[in-house]
Design a protein around this motif. Structure first.
Motif, mmCIF file in Angstrom:
data_model
loop_
_atom_site.group_PDB
_atom_site.id
_atom_site.type_symbol
_atom_site.label_atom_id
_atom_site.label_comp_id
_atom_site.label_asym_id
_atom_site.label_seq_id
_atom_site.Cartn_x
_atom_site.Cartn_y
_atom_site.Cartn_z
ATOM 1 N N PRO A 10 40.891 43.256 35.556
ATOM 2 C CA PRO A 10 41.893 42.900 34.547
ATOM 3 C C PRO A 10 41.445 41.661 33.774
ATOM 4 N N LYS A 11 42.054 41.438 32.664
ATOM 5 C CA LYS A 11 41.783 40.249 31.862
ATOM 6 C C LYS A 11 42.364 39.046 32.586
ATOM 7 N N SER A 12 41.596 37.967 32.683
ATOM 8 C CA SER A 12 42.135 36.792 33.361
ATOM 9 C C SER A 12 43.116 36.067 32.453
ATOM 10 N N ALA A 13 43.942 35.232 33.028
ATOM 11 C CA ALA A 13 44.930 34.503 32.241
ATOM 12 C C ALA A 13 44.273 33.458 31.353
ATOM 13 N N MET A 14 43.051 33.069 31.681
ATOM 14 C CA MET A 14 42.372 32.034 30.923
ATOM 15 C C MET A 14 41.522 32.586 29.776
ATOM 16 N N GLN A 15 41.492 33.880 29.610
ATOM 17 C CA GLN A 15 40.674 34.437 28.539
ATOM 18 C C GLN A 15 41.551 35.151 27.531
ATOM 19 N N SER A 16 41.207 34.997 26.262
ATOM 20 C CA SER A 16 42.008 35.627 25.228
ATOM 21 C C SER A 16 41.467 36.998 24.853
ATOM 22 N N GLY A 17 40.170 37.211 25.017
ATOM 23 C CA GLY A 17 39.561 38.487 24.669
ATOM 24 C C GLY A 17 39.595 39.464 25.835
ATOM 25 N N ARG A 18 39.048 40.651 25.589
ATOM 26 C CA ARG A 18 39.030 41.684 26.617
ATOM 27 C C ARG A 18 37.601 41.981 27.068
ATOM 28 N N ALA A 19 36.735 40.967 27.054
ATOM 29 C CA ALA A 19 35.337 41.150 27.417
ATOM 30 C C ALA A 19 35.210 41.555 28.882
ATOM 31 N N ARG A 20 34.344 42.515 29.147
ATOM 32 C CA ARG A 20 34.015 43.018 30.486
ATOM 33 C C ARG A 20 35.209 43.594 31.247
ATOM 34 N N THR A 21 36.282 43.927 30.563
ATOM 35 C CA THR A 21 37.408 44.557 31.248
ATOM 36 C C THR A 21 37.281 46.074 31.252
ATOM 37 N N ASP A 22 36.272 46.601 30.543
ATOM 38 C CA ASP A 22 36.066 48.047 30.539
ATOM 39 C C ASP A 22 35.183 48.486 31.708
ATOM 40 N N ARG A 23 34.636 47.553 32.468
ATOM 41 C CA ARG A 23 33.745 47.859 33.583
ATOM 42 C C ARG A 23 34.555 48.157 34.839
ATOM 43 N N TRP A 24 33.985 48.985 35.710
ATOM 44 C CA TRP A 24 34.600 49.317 36.989
ATOM 45 C C TRP A 24 33.809 48.630 38.094
ATOM 46 N N VAL A 25 34.503 48.132 39.094
ATOM 47 C CA VAL A 25 33.886 47.353 40.166
ATOM 48 C C VAL A 25 34.096 48.079 41.492
ATOM 49 N N LEU A 26 33.011 48.202 42.267
ATOM 50 C CA LEU A 26 33.101 48.704 43.640
ATOM 51 C C LEU A 26 32.959 47.492 44.550
ATOM 52 N N GLU A 27 33.985 47.257 45.351
ATOM 53 C CA GLU A 27 34.022 46.085 46.227
ATOM 54 C C GLU A 27 34.307 46.548 47.648
ATOM 55 N N PHE A 28 33.544 46.075 48.600
ATOM 56 C CA PHE A 28 33.706 46.487 49.989
ATOM 57 C C PHE A 28 34.880 45.758 50.638
ATOM 58 N N GLU A 29 35.611 46.500 51.468
ATOM 59 C CA GLU A 29 36.704 45.906 52.232
ATOM 60 C C GLU A 29 36.116 45.095 53.378
ATOM 61 N N GLN A 30 36.854 44.123 53.838
ATOM 62 C CA GLN A 30 36.387 43.283 54.927
ATOM 63 C C GLN A 30 36.486 44.049 56.244
ATOM 64 N N ALA A 31 35.354 44.203 56.944
ATOM 65 C CA ALA A 31 35.308 44.996 58.173
ATOM 66 C C ALA A 31 35.809 44.204 59.378
ATOM 67 N N THR A 32 35.530 42.916 59.407
ATOM 68 C CA THR A 32 35.972 42.082 60.532
ATOM 69 C C THR A 32 36.810 40.928 60.000
ATOM 70 N N ALA A 33 37.662 40.429 60.841
ATOM 71 C CA ALA A 33 38.510 39.304 60.452
ATOM 72 C C ALA A 33 37.670 38.029 60.376
ATOM 73 N N PRO A 34 37.971 37.163 59.422
ATOM 74 C CA PRO A 34 37.222 35.913 59.357
ATOM 75 C C PRO A 34 37.542 35.026 60.566
ATOM 76 N N HIS A 35 36.561 34.255 60.979
ATOM 77 C CA HIS A 35 36.761 33.344 62.103
ATOM 78 C C HIS A 35 36.361 31.943 61.680
ATOM 79 N N ALA A 36 36.924 30.951 62.332
ATOM 80 C CA ALA A 36 36.642 29.558 61.989
ATOM 81 C C ALA A 36 35.354 29.110 62.665
ATOM 82 N N ASP A 37 34.514 28.455 61.903
ATOM 83 C CA ASP A 37 33.286 27.894 62.450
ATOM 84 C C ASP A 37 33.663 26.707 63.339
ATOM 85 N N PRO A 38 33.147 26.630 64.571
ATOM 86 C CA PRO A 38 33.571 25.552 65.465
ATOM 87 C C PRO A 38 33.143 24.164 64.993
ATOM 88 N N LEU A 39 32.060 24.071 64.262
ATOM 89 C CA LEU A 39 31.564 22.766 63.836
ATOM 90 C C LEU A 39 32.259 22.262 62.584
#
Length: 93
Positions: A10-39
Motif C-alpha cells: 500500500p501507499k505509505s502515509a508519508m508519500q504522496s505518489g503511488r510509486a512502487r504500489t503496483d508491485r506484489w511482494v512475497l513475504e515469508f511467515e515467521q516459522a519460530t517465535a522470536p527469543h530474547a538474546d541473553p546478552l
C-alpha cells in the motif's frame, strides 16, 4: 512446510505518489517465535527467511514462483483506495 503471504504494497502515509504500489511482494511467515538474546536482550530468531522479501510485477508471477518452489501461500487482497474529493475552497470554510 514453508508459509508465505503475497500482498500488494500500500501507499505509505508519508508519500504522496503511488510509486512502487503496483508491485506484489512475497513475504515469508515467521516459522519460530522470536527469543530474547541473553546478552543484549534484543529479539532474535533462528529463521532468516522472515528477512526476505521478493518483489514481482504481477500477482500471477508471484503465485507461479510460490508453486514452482513448493511454498504454501495465501494472498492478502489489496486495500481499496479511498478518494477524498474536495475543492480548494473547502480549506477556507
Amino acid at each position: 512446510m514453508t508459509q508465505a503471504r503475497i500482498y500488494q504494497r500500500p501507499k505509505s502515509a508519508m508519500q504522496s505518489g503511488r510509486a512502487r504500489t503496483d508491485r506484489w511482494v512475497l513475504e515469508f511467515e515467521q516459522a519460530t517465535a522470536p527469543h530474547a538474546d541473553p546478552l543484549t536482550g534484543w529479539a532474535g530468531s533462528n529463521d532468516t527467511r522472515n528477512q526476505l522479501r521478493l518483489n514481482f510485477p504481477t500477482l500471477e508471477a508471484a503465485e507461479a514462483y510460490a508453486k514452482k518452489e513448493g511454498i504454501a501461500y495465501h494472498v492478502v487482497p489489496a486495500p481499496e483506495r479511498k478518494l477524498k474529493l474536495q475543492a480548494y475552497a473547502d480549506n477556507f470554510r
